[in-house]
Enzyme design. Structure first.
Site, PDB file in Angstrom:
ATOM      1  N   PHE A  44      -1.370   0.153 -17.033  1.00 26.34           N
ATOM      2  CA  PHE A  44      -1.465   0.502 -15.722  1.00 26.34           C
ATOM      3  C   PHE A  44      -0.811   1.368 -15.094  1.00 26.34           C
ATOM      4  CE2 PHE A  44      -3.483  -1.980 -11.793  1.00 26.34           C
ATOM      5  CZ  PHE A  44      -4.638  -1.850 -12.390  1.00 26.34           C
ATOM      6  N   GLN A  69       1.134   1.767   0.889  1.00 28.78           N
ATOM      7  CA  GLN A  69       0.927   2.989  -0.468  1.00 28.78           C
ATOM      8  C   GLN A  69      -0.401   3.946   0.056  1.00 28.78           C
ATOM      9  OE1 GLN A  69       0.229   0.675  -3.957  1.00 28.78           O
ATOM     10  NE2 GLN A  69       1.599   1.973  -4.240  1.00 28.78           N
ATOM     11  N   HIS A  78      -3.061   4.833  -2.545  1.00 24.58           N
ATOM     12  CA  HIS A  78      -3.937   4.569  -3.609  1.00 24.58           C
ATOM     13  C   HIS A  78      -4.521   5.911  -3.710  1.00 24.58           C
ATOM     14  CE1 HIS A  78      -5.973   3.588  -7.199  1.00 24.58           C
ATOM     15  NE2 HIS A  78      -5.291   2.194  -7.654  1.00 24.58           N
ATOM     16  N   LEU A 136     -12.179   1.169  -3.255  1.00 19.93           N
ATOM     17  CA  LEU A 136     -11.208   1.876  -4.418  1.00 19.93           C
ATOM     18  C   LEU A 136     -11.979   1.999  -5.772  1.00 19.93           C
ATOM     19  CD1 LEU A 136      -7.835   1.315  -4.540  1.00 19.93           C
ATOM     20  CD2 LEU A 136      -8.690  -0.884  -5.629  1.00 19.93           C
ATOM     21  N   GLU A 169      -7.397   1.464 -10.738  1.00 18.86           N
ATOM     22  CA  GLU A 169      -6.048   1.980 -11.736  1.00 18.86           C
ATOM     23  C   GLU A 169      -6.667   1.994 -13.797  1.00 18.86           C
ATOM     24  OE1 GLU A 169      -2.181   3.696 -10.354  1.00 18.86           O
ATOM     25  OE2 GLU A 169      -2.079   1.464 -11.171  1.00 18.86           O
ATOM     26  N   ARG A 171       2.248   5.482  -8.246  1.00 22.35           N
ATOM     27  CA  ARG A 171       0.687   5.297  -7.281  1.00 22.35           C
ATOM     28  C   ARG A 171       0.590   6.807  -6.297  1.00 22.35           C
ATOM     29  NH1 ARG A 171      -2.139  -0.143  -6.368  1.00 22.35           N
ATOM     30  NH2 ARG A 171      -2.525  -0.195  -8.597  1.00 22.35           N
ATOM     31  N   HIS A 208      -4.106   1.964   0.857  1.00 19.64           N
ATOM     32  CA  HIS A 208      -3.614   0.637   0.164  1.00 19.64           C
ATOM     33  C   HIS A 208      -3.414  -0.623   0.053  1.00 19.64           C
ATOM     34  CE1 HIS A 208      -5.464  -0.952  -3.412  1.00 19.64           C
ATOM     35  NE2 HIS A 208      -4.359  -1.168  -4.399  1.00 19.64           N
ATOM     36  N   ARG A 223       4.991   0.118  -4.845  1.00 22.20           N
ATOM     37  CA  ARG A 223       4.839  -0.798  -5.921  1.00 22.20           C
ATOM     38  C   ARG A 223       3.903  -0.659  -6.559  1.00 22.20           C
ATOM     39  NH1 ARG A 223      -0.301  -3.825  -6.315  1.00 22.20           N
ATOM     40  NH2 ARG A 223      -1.532  -3.300  -4.817  1.00 22.20           N
TER      41      ARG A 223
END
Ligand SMILES: Cc1cc2nc3c(=O)[nH]c(=O)nc-3n(C[C@H](O)[C@H](O)[C@H](O)COP(=O)(O)OP(=O)(O)OC[C@H]3O[C@@H](n4cnc5c(N)ncnc54)[C@H](O)[C@@H]3O)c2cc1C
Length: 574
Positions: A115, A235, A237, A247, A250, A281, A347, A389
């Site tokens: 990730f 954030q 994404h 989405l 990831e 991200r 996101h 994050r």
């Protein structure tokens, strides 16, 4: 109707459910949710939950700690990050024992995948740290925790919309909620109230978030004088489906997917040579937008491709079935044969209600608490994610800090007397509903909301400037005035969703103001907050958390130092 419980929890996502399981061991618990419990946004979480199990290759909680601090652009509080990363392994074992059907390795261990931003040896190379259940990880965990809460006798109040959180003399007394099916007002007096009401991605037009992610409880507390922390950090994404913004986890890049531009270049090689497509991200989103801005979007348009064609078909089938279906349904594309058009999508809210590491809500930057009030999950800012994050750290955050809040409630309950919600507060909630229903004018909630979301996406997204943010602040004021002229067509009580939309819109406008003004104040670039006019990180002036307060409709800013224990801020290279 009046209810009395030891603990009332708002939200039945992972944070609320994990806390409920804990608190129900020592007292009566009610969980309120404006949805059916298992429809909370946690159920949409796809890719994984992080823990340094080391099942597939060597890993350690210390590396996880370092990655999270660096991923946060050094704004995360390291005491909290350490708590989370150290507790991660126990958490996964606990979830497994509760029956979460994790995907497995050929030896039968919990499988793990790569990730963004998760590395071995302090940044040397990507590591397999995300535990997953195909690409339905949130769904799997949510159902296990829901069953557990039911077994423990937690009382659920589905489709109860919280209107107010009652605080008197620095003590929380419980909540006031509207039963959606009847339109009746209920009060829930409690010794402890936990906010686990999730994020507020719906302030933006293009978002991966659910319709219910409107941040109601943050806005309610903000109006009551509780500060919000680090709201400028939202954030984006990098891989939202082009168009709807749904989405694509990831995990797709974790399984070998890559990003390519119009020239067919794997452009992340230029931006993050060591871990490429698995950079954090904020960096990948900026890279995608830079490619588009410099004319290398596909066919000169505003998207790039996420290419999964080199990922074996059986891997897609087994580990990414959900996103594969999304591509087929929404874009008519089979990702094993064709690349997927993607663009950043709003996101995750790093900012939220400030808490200590045990979920107690802070009423100022000095660390004083409001008695009987707790927060956990995406609604809270503890702060483990700082300015950005890392993927698979939010599910972990919800379960680790949900449990800790439940434990803190259990220990605080012993010294807390029962309180009860005064009649004047109940009358006030009723009056507010009446005044919404009696508003006159020619505006509609949906139209004003669309305008707000578009303005936020256009002016407060991956790249920001003073000019755009000031224009946006003006626009938000304009929309606030417009919202006062919204006339409801439905004046009834039963399932009045038009009324609820109007209430949610007021909250969205309130939070959009907090985000925009916090972003205007922070004259540097850090994590997800990138100011084109102040493009460098400035640790000397800005290594601090923003606390925004609302007093008499004016915003006031205070700042709190970041807790740094083990890792001094360094240049963020990947
Ligand atoms: C599409 C998607 C995929 C994701 N994938 C991952 C992933 O793979 N890994 C990861 O770590 N993170 C992931 N995340 C982030 C993560 O899922 C969320 O941050 C997390 O699940 C939030 O959980 P929560 O318990 O805080 O709140 P939520 O699950 O959002 O629940 C909020 C609850 O509050 C209730 N509520 C809100 N307002 C009110 C009100 N006024 N009255 C009554 N009830 C109210 C709602 O009904 C709901 O029950 C993903 C997020 C999205 C959107």
């Amino acid at each position: 109707m009046k209810h009395h419980y030891d603990t009332v929890i708002i939200g039945s996502g992972l944070a609320g459910l994990r806390a409920a399981a804990e608190a129900s061991e020592h007292g009566s618990v009610a969980v309120l949710t404006k949805l059916y419990p298992t429809r909370s946004h946690s159920t949409a979480a796809q890719g994984g939950i992080g823990a340094a199990l080391g099942n597939e290759e060597p890993d350690s909680p210390e590396w996880h700690f370092y990655d999270t601090a660096k991923g946060s652009d050094f704004l995360g509080d390291q005491d909290a990050i350490e708590v989370m990363c150290e507790d991660a392994i126990r958490t996964i074992v606990e979830l497994e024992h509760l029956g979460v059907p994790f995907s497995r390795t050929s030896e039968g261990k919990i499988a793990q995948r790569r990730f963004g931003g998760h590395t071995r040896d302090f940044g040397k190379a990507a590591v397999r740290r995300a535990c997953y259940s195909a690409d339905r990880t949130g769904h799997a965990i949510l159902f296990a925790l829901f069953e557990q809460s039911e077994l423990q006798g937690v009382n659920f109040f589905p489709e109860f919309h919280v209107l107010d959180i009652v605080i008197e003399n620095e003590r929380c007394l419980g909540v006031i909620a509207l039963e959606i099916s009847s339109g009746e007002i209920h009060t829930f007096s409690a010794k402890a109230t936990l906010i686990a009401s999730g994020g507020y991605g719906k302030v933006f037009r293009t978002t991966s978030n659910a319709y219910a992610s409107t941040g109601d409880c943050l806005s309610i507390l903000f109006n009551a004088g509780i500060p919000l922390e680090d709201m400028e950090f939202f954030q984006f994404h990098p891989t939202g489906l082009y168009g709807p913004g749904i989405l694509i986890t990831e995990g797709a890049r974790g399984e070998g997917g890559i990003l390519i531009n119009a020239k067919g270049e794997r452009f992340m090689e230029r931006y993050a040579p060591a871990i490429k497509d698995l950079a954090p991200r904020d960096m990948v989103s900026r890279a995608v937008m830079t490619e588009v801005r410099e004319g290398r979007g596909i066919n000169g348009r505003d998207y790039v491709y996420l290419d999964l064609r080199q990922v074996p078909e059986e891997v897609i089938k087994e580990r990414l079935p959900e996103i594969s279906t999304f591509c087929k349904i929404y874009l008519g594309i089979d990702p094993s044969g064709k690349p997927i058009p993607v663009l950043p999508t709003a996101h995750y809210a790093m900012g939220g209600i400030p808490t200590d590491v045990d979920g107690r809500v802070l009423k100022d930057e000095r660390g004083s608490v409001i008695h009987g009030l707790y927060a956990a999950g995406e609604a809270a800012c503890v702060s483990v994610h700082g300015a950005n994050r890392l993927g698979c750290n939010s599910l972990l955050d919800t379960v680790v800090f949900g449990r800790r809040a439940g434990m803190a409630i259990n220990s605080d309950l012993r010294n807390t007397e029962k309180g009860s919600i005064p009649q004047s507060m109940i009358d006030k909630a009723g009056d507010e509903i009446d005044s919404l229903k009696n508003r006159t004018g020619d505006e509609q909630a949906g139209t004003v909301r669309n305008e707000l979301q578009s303005a936020m996406t256009d002016k407060c997204s991956v790249f920001r400037t003073e000019q755009d943010l000031s224009d946006l602040a003006g626009k938000i004021n304009e929309l606030k005035e417009k919202s006062k002229k919204i006339e409801l067509k439905d004046k009834g009580k039963i399932f009045n969703t038009e009324l609820l939309e109007a209430i949610e819109l007021d909250h969205l406008i309130n939070l959009a103001g907090a985000i925009t003004h916090s972003a205007l104040q922070r004259r540097e670039s850090r994590g997800a907050h990138f100011r084109e006019d102040f493009s460098e990180r400035d640790d000397r002036k800005w290594l601090k958390h923003t606390f925004v307060f609302k007093t008499d409709d004016r915003l006031e800013f205070k700042y709190k130092p970041v807790t740094i224990t083990q890792f001094q801020p360094e240049e963020r290279k990947y």
